[in-house]
Motif scaffolding. Sequence first.
Motif, PDB file in Angstrom:
ATOM      1  N   SER A  50      87.098  66.917 138.038  1.00  0.00           N
ATOM      2  CA  SER A  50      86.988  65.972 137.214  1.00  0.00           C
ATOM      3  C   SER A  50      86.752  66.662 135.772  1.00  0.00           C
ATOM      4  N   ARG A  51      86.912  65.730 134.872  1.00  0.00           N
ATOM      5  CA  ARG A  51      86.172  66.498 133.356  1.00  0.00           C
ATOM      6  C   ARG A  51      85.005  65.993 133.277  1.00  0.00           C
ATOM      7  N   SER A  52      84.448  66.013 132.474  1.00  0.00           N
ATOM      8  CA  SER A  52      82.764  64.917 131.603  1.00  0.00           C
ATOM      9  C   SER A  52      83.050  65.097 130.890  1.00  0.00           C
ATOM     10  N   MET A  53      82.302  63.084 130.705  1.00  0.00           N
ATOM     11  CA  MET A  53      82.548  62.844 129.600  1.00  0.00           C
ATOM     12  C   MET A  53      82.707  63.268 128.620  1.00  0.00           C
ATOM     13  N   LYS A  54      81.213  63.871 128.207  1.00  0.00           N
ATOM     14  CA  LYS A  54      81.326  64.070 126.534  1.00  0.00           C
ATOM     15  C   LYS A  54      82.540  65.125 125.450  1.00  0.00           C
ATOM     16  N   TYR A  55      82.180  66.015 126.538  1.00  0.00           N
ATOM     17  CA  TYR A  55      82.645  67.366 126.722  1.00  0.00           C
ATOM     18  C   TYR A  55      83.719  67.328 127.117  1.00  0.00           C
ATOM     19  N   HIS A  56      84.191  67.037 128.444  1.00  0.00           N
ATOM     20  CA  HIS A  56      84.968  67.570 128.835  1.00  0.00           C
ATOM     21  C   HIS A  56      84.813  68.455 129.348  1.00  0.00           C
ATOM     22  N   ARG A  57      84.011  69.252 130.581  1.00  0.00           N
ATOM     23  CA  ARG A  57      83.509  69.955 131.148  1.00  0.00           C
ATOM     24  C   ARG A  57      83.774  69.762 132.291  1.00  0.00           C
ATOM     25  N   PRO A  58      84.977  70.854 133.398  1.00  0.00           N
ATOM     26  CA  PRO A  58      85.548  70.944 134.597  1.00  0.00           C
ATOM     27  C   PRO A  58      84.577  70.760 135.308  1.00  0.00           C
ATOM     28  N   ARG A  59      84.156  69.614 135.621  1.00  0.00           N
ATOM     29  CA  ARG A  59      83.441  69.570 137.572  1.00  0.00           C
ATOM     30  C   ARG A  59      83.743  69.540 138.957  1.00  0.00           C
ATOM     31  N   LEU A 133      86.640  52.520 107.476  1.00  0.00           N
ATOM     32  CA  LEU A 133      87.472  52.939 108.440  1.00  0.00           C
ATOM     33  C   LEU A 133      86.621  52.917 109.928  1.00  0.00           C
ATOM     34  N   TRP A 134      85.092  51.912 109.748  1.00  0.00           N
ATOM     35  CA  TRP A 134      84.987  52.515 111.441  1.00  0.00           C
ATOM     36  C   TRP A 134      85.369  51.907 112.384  1.00  0.00           C
ATOM     37  N   PRO A 135      86.446  50.655 112.005  1.00  0.00           N
ATOM     38  CA  PRO A 135      87.035  50.286 113.040  1.00  0.00           C
ATOM     39  C   PRO A 135      87.975  51.559 113.147  1.00  0.00           C
ATOM     40  N   VAL A 140      88.622  55.494 118.310  1.00  0.00           N
ATOM     41  CA  VAL A 140      88.532  56.983 118.126  1.00  0.00           C
ATOM     42  C   VAL A 140      87.890  57.207 119.715  1.00  0.00           C
ATOM     43  N   LEU A 141      86.872  57.110 118.808  1.00  0.00           N
ATOM     44  CA  LEU A 141      85.241  56.681 120.447  1.00  0.00           C
ATOM     45  C   LEU A 141      85.341  55.902 121.616  1.00  0.00           C
ATOM     46  N   ALA A 142      86.385  54.651 121.772  1.00  0.00           N
ATOM     47  CA  ALA A 142      86.985  54.539 122.474  1.00  0.00           C
ATOM     48  C   ALA A 142      87.301  54.802 123.363  1.00  0.00           C
TER      49      ALA A 142
ATOM     50  N   SER B 305      82.657  41.256 127.564  1.00  0.00           N
ATOM     51  CA  SER B 305      83.133  42.090 126.104  1.00  0.00           C
ATOM     52  C   SER B 305      83.474  43.724 127.160  1.00  0.00           C
ATOM     53  N   GLN B 306      84.169  44.419 126.644  1.00  0.00           N
ATOM     54  CA  GLN B 306      83.653  46.105 127.107  1.00  0.00           C
ATOM     55  C   GLN B 306      83.950  47.133 125.828  1.00  0.00           C
ATOM     56  N   THR B 307      82.378  47.403 126.073  1.00  0.00           N
ATOM     57  CA  THR B 307      82.352  48.587 125.239  1.00  0.00           C
ATOM     58  C   THR B 307      82.912  49.697 124.760  1.00  0.00           C
ATOM     59  N   ASP B 308      82.438  50.338 123.857  1.00  0.00           N
ATOM     60  CA  ASP B 308      83.322  51.307 123.396  1.00  0.00           C
ATOM     61  C   ASP B 308      82.837  52.502 124.947  1.00  0.00           C
ATOM     62  N   ARG B 309      82.414  52.361 125.616  1.00  0.00           N
ATOM     63  CA  ARG B 309      81.541  53.189 127.070  1.00  0.00           C
ATOM     64  C   ARG B 309      82.869  52.772 127.815  1.00  0.00           C
TER      65      ARG B 309
END
Lengths: 949, 436, 90
Positions: A50-59, A133-135, A140-142, B305-309
């Motif tokens: 797998s790849r990690s959540m934030k940094y996508h490091r190989p696991r 621009l927040w939406p 992107v965060l999602a 609801s679904q979070t951004d996570r």
Amino acid sequence: MTMSRLEVQPTEVIDRSTTRRFRWNGKRFSGFEGDTIASALAAAGEHVFSRSMKYHRPRGILTADYWDPSLLVQVGDDPNVRAGHRLLEAGMDVQAQNVWPSLRHDIKAANGLVSRFLTAGFYYKTFMRPQKLWPAYERVLATFAPGGKVDPDTPHRYHDKRYTHPDVVVAGAGPAGIEAALAAAAAGARVLLVEHEHAVGGHLRYSSQEPDRAALAELRAALDASDVEVLTDSTVTGRYEDNWLGIVQRNHPIAVERLIKARAKVLVVAPGLIERPYVFSGNDRPGVITSGAARRLINLWGVKPGERAVVFTANSDGDAAAADLDRVGVEVAAVIDGRDGRRISAAQGSSKALEAVLSGGTRTEADLLVVAAGWTAPTSLLNMAGDRPVYDPAAARFFPSDPPGNVLATGGLAGDGGLDELRAHGTTTGKLAAERAAAVAHRYQARTARALPVTGDEPAWAADLRVPLRRNHHPELYRSDTHGMIDLSEDVGSKDLVAAAREGYDSVELAKRYTTATMGSAQGKLETVNTVAAIAEARGETIAQVGTTVWRPPYAPLTLGALAGRVFEPVRVSSIHPWHEANGVRTILAGQWIRPDHYGDPAAEVRNVRANVGLIDVTPLGKLDLRGPDIPNLLNLLYTNKWSKLPVGKVRYGMMCAEDGVVLDDGVTGRLGEDHYLMTTTSSGAGGVWEWVENWLQTERPHWQVHVTPVTTAYSSINVAGPKSRELVSRVAEGVDLSPEAFKYMEVRTATVAGVTGCFMWRIGFTGELSFELHVPAGHGMHVWEALMEAGADLGVGPFGLEGQRIMRLEKGHFIVGQDTDGLTLGPSTGLGPLIKLDKDDFAGMPELAWAADRKLPMIVAIQPDDPNVVPEEAAQIVRGDTNEILGRITSSRMSPTLGRAICLGQVEPELAAGGTKVTVLLVSGQRISATVMDHHAHFDPDGERLRG
Amino acid sequence: MRGIARGMRRRPAKYSAAALAWRGLKGDSWPRVWRDTELKRSYDAVVIGGGVHGLATAYYLARNHSMTNVAVLDKAYLGSGASGRNTAIVRANYLTPEGVAFYDRSLQLYNSMALDLNINVMFSERGHLTLAHSDAALRTMHWRAEVNKLQGVNSSVIGPEEIKKVASSLDTSDHPRYPILGALYHPPGGIVRHDAVVWGYARAADHMGVEMHQKTEVLDILCEGGEGADGKGAGGRVTGVRTNRGDISTPIVINCTAGWAGLISAMAGVRLPITTHPLQAAVTEPVKVFLPTVVVSGSLHVYISQTDRGELVFGAAVDAVANYSIRGSLEFTEELAGHVLELMPSVSRMRLLRQWSGLCDMTPDYSPVMGFTPVDGFLVDVGWGTYGFKAAPVSGEQIAEAAATGRTPELIAPFALSRFETGELVGEKGAAAVGH
Amino acid sequence: MLLVPCPNCGPRNSADLRYGGESHARPDPATAAPLQWRGYLYLRDNPAGWLRETWYCRSGCRRWFTLERNTATNEFRDPPMPGDKRGGKA
């Protein structure tokens, strides 16, 4: 690292004669029966899962079991499958999660380069401007959301539930848990033993040492010979009030997952210990694995975890791993003993050529770094029972503190010791559990008035005389002299936690919320203590001072399908329903009832009732059979009007108010005999009114003699309405004089209808027509309905539904409780003020109704739009002229087929309530129309000549 | 005021992408979000409860009324109660005009909060669907929509086809036990990162000199002149509070607690129309984002609801049994899962990761109790049931105004404690029973 | 799932019962002043501790009865048994 399949191991659980083929990221692979997905892939040489959540490091593999944060995969439409636990099945389609575009080449790995800016909580500090621009930022965060995918076509598969009432439930079938189960069963208790893994035995399963194997064989044989019910691949997910347990069974032959609900008299908690990762630089690289993972891979699945290993060991598990590695031909390049104060500082290099760096700077090349740094005590079930486990620095883990008496801990959770000591502790725990369970059983039975009398006194609550297990010294190995990853699911490192604590998020709960450490899929099993340790370090405090977070249920995640089970949402239909269905009915859902709304043309149904005769099935009408001499007193108390003088054979309408004066229900009640009445309620109020009546009778007036029986479904109720209803009823009824003189409006008679004896009928008029409401024993409802239909064919009889009835009641201006009234509508607002008899001694809500008489209240009024063709929507607001000031609302509205114009009921402010007042109604379209408040609620036949006919 | 005089106003460490980059490059750590200070013996006002309501109140006391000699006391850590346990839904589509006006103001404050407080509270204005499964429910949705429109709040009733466009995972066919007949659609509704709101108010209040005291438990409220024992009760006035860290003198005490509102008010001799019930919630493991909006079903007692996570966050109605125990129940998760699958069968293989509960103070009319009490100087901002988070900004703003000016602002006049003496209750009950 | 000690049926799952809430005396409606009556309607002691409360055994004996429960721990005090002198009306 390079993994491969070893020669046959004596302890292995795979069947090498049965090959299972499957797909991994679209490519063909195979493994053996008994493999987990991860062991099959490891044996085939895969090392990144797998790849990690934030940094996508190989696991890669870390723990090779259920809790492994790096082994979450998608299997078909099943997301987040634990590849370290899920057994391989033929044809599985397994995909890596959280990778883009592929596991090997993941573009988001570039995030690792900017990790210094992506510290925990970074998103709180940016993306604020420009606000527009927040939406876009959010989208992107999602895309960083980890986890698998939900297939929109996933069906709710077959699930089931089971209830069980064992004396003792043992959570965990390691040696201590098995002994506890055996001892409890030997003492006569009904025992359920629940094991999270696929087989019993706990750590003995992956031990290659002869004494362990002998003990395992002995324990299994003893279990087989006992009455203990054993569930494997099952987890006690939660301990709730009074030992109500949730157990998820994942290997049921039919149900995808089965939820078992157990009311255990005593719960024995024996989950063992979970090996804890060690925090140092690079500790999340593929090739860094726990000692348990190494031993499981070798001994359970015959997988060689690497070619050249460095072993860091601080305990006997690490030593055993080194021995196992050596035995199967893995070159053990170095054994670093944590008990001697030696530390690993870093794992560097690639997964194929890992370099272990010792704190002194010594480097050793290897493709495998095996770490045995200690354990976490999974105290979840104890926490859920209210216990607050205590940290013991000498043993470097938490221990139970003071759980309630019906929850006992044993095994590694309770202490250390050799196998014999653990087994002995299990045995005494099992005996104690059985004794206490017997006391609980005695108490349950003694407190049940209707149970068989219990013999003897309640057994004394057995004292806990167990010899506590000793605690071995263990070095506190949380973080080495470098920083590393603490929560692999969430990509939270020790640096993040230290930074958070410095910023002021310095309690465990605040730091957890700020960094999201421990909130991932492993639920803190691997990372909680390391998290606490990092905060303690940042604060310069001890782990005991910082304390731990509260472990919340479930112990292991379970599917929504298992929790939901089979959907049992009952609906009710009357005994006449098949006729409706055969005759083109359109139904409407009303509470639990499915009722006829209409049969194609409600306006035509209304016209037929007004001209000829119609039948409506009103079975859901709430009906209470009342018997006893105090019924008039009861009715006086419940209704606002007077009931003392209702003669036998008469029917009266009543309105019920709650103690705050708000309209609660209404209906008619008829006196069938001297001490026998039939009360009707609204359909939706049937259940509530029954409880209301019982409450008054049992708590406020217990000396009154009234017996209440709900008979809603004991009778089918048919209203025969229309000018020809008397003619129709007379054709089927016997033993009753239906002439207007003998059977007047608001009277009740007992009769034989279509040969059915024991029917009641009364003359009432919700529709405003001459009508006879028949209450027929439910088994004969269909017969009577059909008899009426047949007998009335020449009279033009036809069915009508709820919609037709609603139109006609609106024409007559009858309000409906809950539609024309709301949660604040006081009795006088209905316009039925004359029915509120304040000169009675007492009735529900009387003081409020007395005071309400002096208040200006909103009123229910009949309203007609000045343009007869415009029907305002129900909920259209009545406003002051061109303003937005709300003065009332339309509560019911229809086009009247009888009058050929729009008619309404509404609630308006008192100053608008007088007949002839002009009001402005704001339609949903935004258009404002003019309407007139009427003198009477009834739009049609206000004098009631038709229904009295 | 004294805080400013003593030069306690601090230069805030501003949050921005540039600052983040700069500190990242330099390897600098950020300063503390709020200070740890000694508890003083005297304040101009004491706020009990370090949740969103208490912190917002303190923030507005300082910002709008220059009252900075203020202490916020919490017996645990900031945001440890309902502020961190709610499902973070905000909306203004209430039923009564007074409710709509009030929550609409709150929504406006949420909209500008990130810039006002200089912290990204991640307000996700994703829309809010309240499903109707019966004619009666649909009628109530229409009623709410009409009242909303008259107040300038964007709400409308939409049918199954439009619902499917907004949230494709909903089963809008006619075969379920609870068919989706329509929905109240409220585009301005959404979710907010609740912890960030707590921290943002605390940080901003701290910058103006307000003190936050964690692990500071109020043991008693000191009064004089009242008709009850120890000078408490009607006719009396507040002189201070007794805490586990000593006594504080203050002329104003504001009760901003949830779960303990009745117990705290009783310390001043004030009885409240409140019963305390747990409200449970749960979250699943994350999956890729597929649900773009907030979905609520009143009849099924569930909101999703679904979070951004990627986690699905679920909530329900309060537990029927009054309780101060927050251990959670299995039956809650069973019923919840059944109802979620009724609406969205496709999530049946998602796994429930964690359940928790918080305490809600329920009032008879599902509306809060705000403002002055028979004890002079003792104000309440309580009885928030299941809708406290949505109301935090406006409550803080209005209660601060009441405390600072001594007058009840118009927006909260309908929520006065005295309505339970006159019997003139607020009419939210019908719509708000599970209206998230 | 709370185990509620119904005096007739013994310990029952709380799902089998209806919770009636805090038990409180009804003022005499003939003489009650508005404040007194509204206190009865709306004000509650709501203690975090022992509470006298009513339950209705809807799926069992259909009795309304009164119990004492600790709202902080969910512990019940021994209920009076039917016929017990401590019993009587709820």
